[in-house]
Design a protein around this motif. Structure first.
Motif, PDB file in Angstrom:
ATOM      1  N   GLY A 148       0.815  -1.225   0.000  1.00  0.00           N
ATOM      2  CA  GLY A 148       0.000   0.000   0.000  1.00  0.00           C
ATOM      3  C   GLY A 148       0.838   1.259   0.000  1.00  0.00           C
ATOM      4  O   GLY A 148       0.304   2.362  -0.046  1.00  0.00           O
ATOM      5  N   ALA A 149       2.154   1.126   0.081  1.00  0.00           N
ATOM      6  CA  ALA A 149       3.025   2.307   0.073  1.00  0.00           C
ATOM      7  C   ALA A 149       4.429   1.874  -0.309  1.00  0.00           C
ATOM      8  O   ALA A 149       4.785   0.701  -0.172  1.00  0.00           O
ATOM      9  N   ASP A 150       5.209   2.838  -0.749  1.00  0.00           N
ATOM     10  CA  ASP A 150       6.615   2.585  -1.080  1.00  0.00           C
ATOM     11  C   ASP A 150       7.401   2.548   0.238  1.00  0.00           C
ATOM     12  O   ASP A 150       8.143   3.466   0.565  1.00  0.00           O
ATOM     13  N   ALA A 151       7.173   1.490   0.978  1.00  0.00           N
ATOM     14  CA  ALA A 151       7.715   1.397   2.339  1.00  0.00           C
ATOM     15  C   ALA A 151       8.654   0.197   2.419  1.00  0.00           C
ATOM     16  O   ALA A 151       8.212  -0.940   2.503  1.00  0.00           O
ATOM     17  N   VAL A 152       9.968   0.449   2.394  1.00  0.00           N
ATOM     18  CA  VAL A 152      10.944  -0.646   2.457  1.00  0.00           C
ATOM     19  C   VAL A 152      10.981  -1.164   3.899  1.00  0.00           C
ATOM     20  O   VAL A 152      11.431  -0.451   4.799  1.00  0.00           O
ATOM     21  N   PRO A 153      10.509  -2.399   4.133  1.00  0.00           N
ATOM     22  CA  PRO A 153      10.273  -2.804   5.522  1.00  0.00           C
ATOM     23  C   PRO A 153      11.482  -3.455   6.200  1.00  0.00           C
ATOM     24  O   PRO A 153      11.303  -4.279   7.083  1.00  0.00           O
ATOM     25  N   CYS A 154      12.701  -3.118   5.804  1.00  0.00           N
ATOM     26  CA  CYS A 154      13.893  -3.758   6.383  1.00  0.00           C
ATOM     27  C   CYS A 154      14.981  -2.720   6.634  1.00  0.00           C
ATOM     28  O   CYS A 154      14.936  -1.624   6.089  1.00  0.00           O
ATOM     29  N   THR A 155      15.960  -3.127   7.410  1.00  0.00           N
ATOM     30  CA  THR A 155      17.152  -2.302   7.624  1.00  0.00           C
ATOM     31  C   THR A 155      18.381  -3.181   7.405  1.00  0.00           C
ATOM     32  O   THR A 155      18.269  -4.406   7.315  1.00  0.00           O
ATOM     33  N   TYR A 156      19.549  -2.538   7.366  1.00  0.00           N
ATOM     34  CA  TYR A 156      20.778  -3.307   7.137  1.00  0.00           C
ATOM     35  C   TYR A 156      21.024  -4.314   8.282  1.00  0.00           C
ATOM     36  O   TYR A 156      21.630  -5.357   8.069  1.00  0.00           O
ATOM     37  N   LEU A 557       5.983  -0.585  10.589  1.00  0.00           N
ATOM     38  CA  LEU A 557       4.676  -1.246  10.656  1.00  0.00           C
ATOM     39  C   LEU A 557       4.267  -1.392  12.127  1.00  0.00           C
ATOM     40  O   LEU A 557       4.980  -2.011  12.908  1.00  0.00           O
ATOM     41  N   ASN A 558       3.148  -0.788  12.468  1.00  0.00           N
ATOM     42  CA  ASN A 558       2.636  -0.957  13.827  1.00  0.00           C
ATOM     43  C   ASN A 558       1.508  -1.970  13.803  1.00  0.00           C
ATOM     44  O   ASN A 558       0.575  -1.844  13.015  1.00  0.00           O
ATOM     45  N   ASP A 559       1.592  -2.980  14.646  1.00  0.00           N
ATOM     46  CA  ASP A 559       0.545  -4.003  14.735  1.00  0.00           C
ATOM     47  C   ASP A 559       0.196  -4.584  13.374  1.00  0.00           C
ATOM     48  O   ASP A 559      -0.978  -4.848  13.079  1.00  0.00           O
ATOM     49  N   ASN A 560       1.197  -4.750  12.511  1.00  0.00           N
ATOM     50  CA  ASN A 560       0.984  -5.323  11.174  1.00  0.00           C
ATOM     51  C   ASN A 560      -0.109  -4.577  10.396  1.00  0.00           C
ATOM     52  O   ASN A 560      -0.867  -5.172   9.641  1.00  0.00           O
ATOM     53  N   ARG A 561      -0.197  -3.279  10.626  1.00  0.00           N
ATOM     54  CA  ARG A 561      -1.168  -2.470   9.888  1.00  0.00           C
ATOM     55  C   ARG A 561      -0.456  -1.883   8.669  1.00  0.00           C
ATOM     56  O   ARG A 561       0.490  -1.118   8.804  1.00  0.00           O
ATOM     57  N   PHE A 562      -0.886  -2.312   7.489  1.00  0.00           N
ATOM     58  CA  PHE A 562      -0.208  -1.883   6.259  1.00  0.00           C
ATOM     59  C   PHE A 562      -0.811  -0.577   5.756  1.00  0.00           C
ATOM     60  O   PHE A 562      -1.772  -0.058   6.349  1.00  0.00           O
ATOM     61  N   TYR A 563      -0.290  -0.071   4.649  1.00  0.00           N
ATOM     62  CA  TYR A 563      -0.652   1.280   4.201  1.00  0.00           C
ATOM     63  C   TYR A 563      -1.717   1.270   3.104  1.00  0.00           C
ATOM     64  O   TYR A 563      -1.758   2.133   2.241  1.00  0.00           O
ATOM     65  N   THR A 564      -2.555   0.266   3.134  1.00  0.00           N
ATOM     66  CA  THR A 564      -3.701   0.211   2.219  1.00  0.00           C
ATOM     67  C   THR A 564      -4.914   0.818   2.925  1.00  0.00           C
ATOM     68  O   THR A 564      -4.867   1.059   4.142  1.00  0.00           O
TER      69      THR A 564
END
Ligand code: SF4
Length: 896
Positions: A148-156, A557-564
């Motif tokens: 739902g968004a250009d949200a890269v969900p990881c870090t190095y 991501l809070n509480d697995n709430r995505f950006y849709t």
């Protein structure tokens, strides 16, 4: 800037998307050294070979120092007036959609912000796109569709903390070396961590792999749709997660295929594929790391979603050590995404929905906001070709090299009514097409922010005054905007002011509790004063106003709430596809990519001669079996052809290539080689969702090119070598080195005769060597010619010719000639054979392949031992994967 400068300044590397912190030492107005910033979260003190040579790329030579109109020097006022009047006039006559900006992941976020604001906010068209379209647009589209968004969900840190790392479509050992080193160290510390590399080529990255799936080119989508089926069949899905937080699973499952079909499609051993699937199925902490090999495809977005689907199906996203992680190629591709630098975004992660257009109209106080997407890169240049776009401003990039079918791009620019190019380099394949050239500040002069692949915003700081009349891009854009009548909206006087507005916009009507919330929110930084901006430490978004702005980041991501709209992630029904073949398929499949020590089109990295010692010419890597069947030997010149173009490259035999597949690097342009632009062979096929071109696939034929004489030449001055049918120009410390070839003409005995060849060489050399003292040897029977042309005690030009390329002196011997002091025995320099120390593997300490091989034959068993003996690999570490390859290869050949 003056002597008041502190001796060390923290800044950020301008090359890849890792975004390493760089500490620059300034002494007497020069950057004398660079090192990795110890406390930068991206690199923690490391730098790769490109980053560690940054200070060697500075200086005024080759820089664009003054504004030019039609190749004549002018002043800033005149140039800016011409640009503003030109754009205004064309808009008046043909409307806002007749103009465009083509931006770059090399720009700073502040440059990007004002360019986007001017075009989409005030000129009223969304014809703003960026070279990041060529790099990661499919990753953006994949995240938007799935999350739902250009949200890269990881870090190095996830790369270090995972238990299974899948590297697909990435040769990170060469393209993102510092991340690769972090991963290598993590694996050394936890050998139980598994690494799977999925790539048609055996690259330096495979040195770290527990398993290398050497798939058929472009079959990656099948690997991941097959994985989804496998996970379902083996009951390894996270059903609670998919039920609560996702939708669309059943439709996605309908498009999958079984293990056997997948192995056939991907052309891999079924046992190895199953091994990978089993590891994925049982490993909770799994990261899939992907890059251009996935994105640069006509089905790139689907491939990204096939990967994301597997992470959603197992609930492995948004937690430590897991997730689908797209790594960007460019230093500020992410910054461009934040401001809306892509033609299908409006601004600050908003699309063109009515409420977003209305919101932007209120924020920017403009009634001419663009209300529909603009043209993406390939379409933009097609529209220039068709005359639909009549004015373009290209900033900090070189589309005549990097877009598919560059001849067409060049022809389009030649037709365009107004071409403005702002760049820091004077001569590129693109600047030669410009009517107006604007000198831009380069790295070390610019000031602002960049965002790396893990959403970490870092400061790039000015280290030195700008060269000549160069100015920051943001300044030029604002000056043009003022002249076009938008002065009150572009009254910025510093990057800090622009950054504050950008940060404020990210939080504008962005309610974290609403379903329409936007993930990109850095409004906590909107109140930074100039001093705080100056000292801003690296910080990861999101940073909503509610956080204190000091923490490194808040969770994505809070509480697995995505950006849709409903907060649920979306499975995408992906039907995997192989790349489309031409109507008449050709025998060889082309893959393209980067080499270890070069960046983009070499405009910056070629300024550091030591970065050319590892690879100094464009090449074509092919499997020895293909070499045998085509009669092509190592180092031979190969004619590479398809329906679009014909190029000439030297052959490198490489067992890492699958038979029938070849690899060519992307970096060379017409500034450095007669036949270097590999994109000539690539057609303009794009992904329907992202518009990203399929830059890694073409079909072609190979044929040995007839050469009757090779020439290796070094000169203190640049020479015009265009009379040769093949040439490569290599900048060296004190001048230029050239590899040249004279064509053998079929059925033309007299042309191919030794006399004619020697005459051709003589005619070429005469204008540059008249008046110089000659020391020469000529063999009229073989065309071997060796000559030193000297002035006082220095060699000015040295030329060696031979029928066989491997009879020529090698790079190290040629480079040493310009250091030689001419004396009575200088003729001995002519008495050389081709065998020298060979290719440089360690660029930091200039350690050659032959020295390494000798050390291995004498008992060295590990890269660490080689480092102790020869120092190779002991500085930046970029060559360690190749040291491992050489160790394996030499040990194997010794065993035989
Ligand atoms: Fe620069 Fe190398 Fe770091 Fe990339 S990995 S940012 S090129 S130093």
């Amino acid at each position: 800037m003056s002597s008041a400068l502190p001796p060390q300044i923290q800044t950020t590397c301008p090359y890849c998307g890792v975004g390493c912190g760089v500490t620059a030492t300034i002494d007497k107005g020069r950057v004398t050294a660079v090192s990795g910033t110890q406390d930068h979260p991206a690199n923690k003190g490391r730098l790769c070979v490109k980053g560690s040579a940054l200070h060697e790329t500075l200086g005024e030579h080759g820089r664009l120092l003054h504004p030019q109109i039609n190749s004549c020097r002018t002043d800033w006022n005149t140039a800016l007036d011409v640009v503003a009047a030109g754009f205004s006039d064309i808009i008046k006559r043909h409307g806002p959609d007749s103009v465009a900006f083509y931006l770059s992941g090399q720009l700073l976020t502040e440059d990007y912000y004002v360019a986007n604001k001017l075009m989409k906010g005030f000129i009223g068209t969304a014809n703003v796109d960026t070279n990041s379209r060529l790099c990661m647009a499919s990753a953006v589209a994949g995240y938007q569709r799935g999350l739902g968004a250009d949200a890269v969900p990881c870090t190095y840190e996830d790369l270090e903390n995972c238990d299974l790392l899948i590297m697909v479509g990435s040769n990170a050992a060469w393209t993102h070396p510092v991340l690769f080193q972090r991963i290598s160290t993590a694996k050394q510390q936890r050998p139980e961590m598994k690494v799977v590399v999925i790539d048609p080529r055996r690259t330096a990255t495979c040195e770290l792999a527990d398993l290398h799936l050497r798939i058929a080119p472009g079959s990656d989508g099948f690997v991941f749709t097959g994985l989804l089926r496998f996970l379902s069949e083996k009951k390894c899905l996270n059903e609670d997660f998919t039920a609560a937080h996702t939708e669309g699973f059943a439709a996605a499952m309908d498009c999958t295929q079984d293990l056997e079909t997948t192995a056939k499609k991907a052309d891999v051993d079924i046992g190895e594929l199953e091994q990978f699937y089993r590891w994925f199925a049982r490993t909770e902490k799994t990261v899939t790391f992907y890059s251009q090999g996935i994105n640069q495809s006509a089905t790139g977005t689907d491939k990204c979603n096939a990967i994301i689907n597997c992470h959603l199906a197992t609930g492995r996203i948004g937690k430590e050590g897991m997730g689908p992680f797209s790594i960007t190629g460019q230093p500020n591709a992410m910054g461009g995404r934040e401001v809306g630098g892509l033609a299908n975004q409006l601004a600050a992660h908003m699309d063109f929905a009515e409420e977003n257009v209305d919101r932007m109209a209120r924020f920017w106080q403009s009634d001419s906001i663009a209300n529909k997407p603009g043209l993406k890169a390939v379409d933009m240049f097609n529209a220039i070709d068709s005359g639909e776009i009549k004015a373009i401003w290209i900033m900090a990039t070189n589309p005549v090299v990097s877009l598919p079918d560059p001849q067409r791009v060049r022809a389009a620019l030649k037709k365009c009514e107004l071409v403005v190019v702002s760049d820091c380099i004077e001569k590129t394949d693109t600047t030669v097409c410009a009517h107006v050239l604007l000198p831009a500040s380069g790295w070390g002069e610019k000031d602002g922010t960049v965002t790396n692949s893990e959403r970490c915003i870092s400061r790039q700081r000015a280290l030195l005054p700008a060269a000549g009349d160069a100015k920051p891009d943001w300044w030029m854009i604002c000056e043009v905007a003022k002249r076009m009548g938008f002065a009150q909206h572009f009254a910025f006087t510093s990057p800090a002011e622009i950054f504050r507005e950008h940060a404020r916009l990210s939080g504008f009507e962005n309610d974290p509790l609403s379903n329409a919330r936007r993930v990109f929110d850095i409004s906590a930084l909107a109140t930074l004063d100039d001093e705080q901006f100056e000292h801003l430490s690296p910080i990861r978004w999101p940073l909503p106003a509610s956080c204190n702005g000091n923490q490194l980041s808040t969770p994505l991501l809070n509480d697995n709430r995505f950006y849709t709209a409903n907060g649920k992630a979306r499975f995408i029904a992906v039907t995997a596809q192989m790349p489309q073949l031409p109507t008449e398929p050709l025998p060889y499949t082309l893959n393209t990519g980067r080499v270890r020590d070069q960046w983009h089109t070499m405009t910056r990295t070629a300024r550091a001669p030591r970065l050319l010692n590892h690879t100094d010419a464009p090449y074509l890597a092919l499997n020895p079996l293909d070499a045998l069947s085509t009669g092509i030997g190592d180092g031979d010149l190969v004619r590479v052809k398809n329906s679009q173009a014909e190029l000439m490259m030297t052959a490198v035999l490489d067992t890492g290539q699958r038979p029938g597949e070849v690899f060519v690097p992307i970096h060379w342009s017409a500034q450095f080689a007669a036949h270097g632009r590999v994109n000539e062979l690539i057609s303009s096929v794009t992904d329907p969702h992202s518009g990203q071109p399929e830059s890694k696939f073409a079909q072609l034929t190979l044929q040995l090119a007839p050469v009757c004489c090779w020439v290796h030449l070094i000169s203190r001055e640049e020479l015009d070598v265009s009379v040769f049918f093949y040439w490569v120009k290599i900048p060296v410390a004190k001048g230029w080195r050239y590899l040249l070839a004279i064509r053998q003409e079929p059925n033309k005995e007299s042309h191919n005769s030794a006399t004619n060849i020697l005459q051709t060489l003589n005619d070429f050399l005469l204008p540059s060597t008249s008046g110089l003292q000659r020391i020469e040897l000529t063999n009229t029977a073989t065309t071997d010619y060796r000559a030193l042309f000297c002035q006082r005690d220095q060699i000015h030009i040295a030329a060696f010719s031979a029928v066989k390329r491997n009879s020529l002196p090698d790079t190290a011997r040629m480079n040493a000639l310009l250091d030689h002091q001419v004396g009575a025995d200088s003729w001995r320099l002519l008495n050389v054979s081709g065998s020298g120390p060979g290719r440089i593997i360690c660029s930091c300490y200039q350690v050659s392949e032959s020295a390494i091989v000798n050390a291995v034959r004498n008992g060295a068993k590990t890269p660490a031992e080689l480092g102790r003996l020869l120092r190779c690999g002991s500085n930046c570490g970029s060559c360690i994967p190749e040291l491992k390859q050489l160790l394996h290869r030499t040990e194997k050949s010794t065993e035989k």
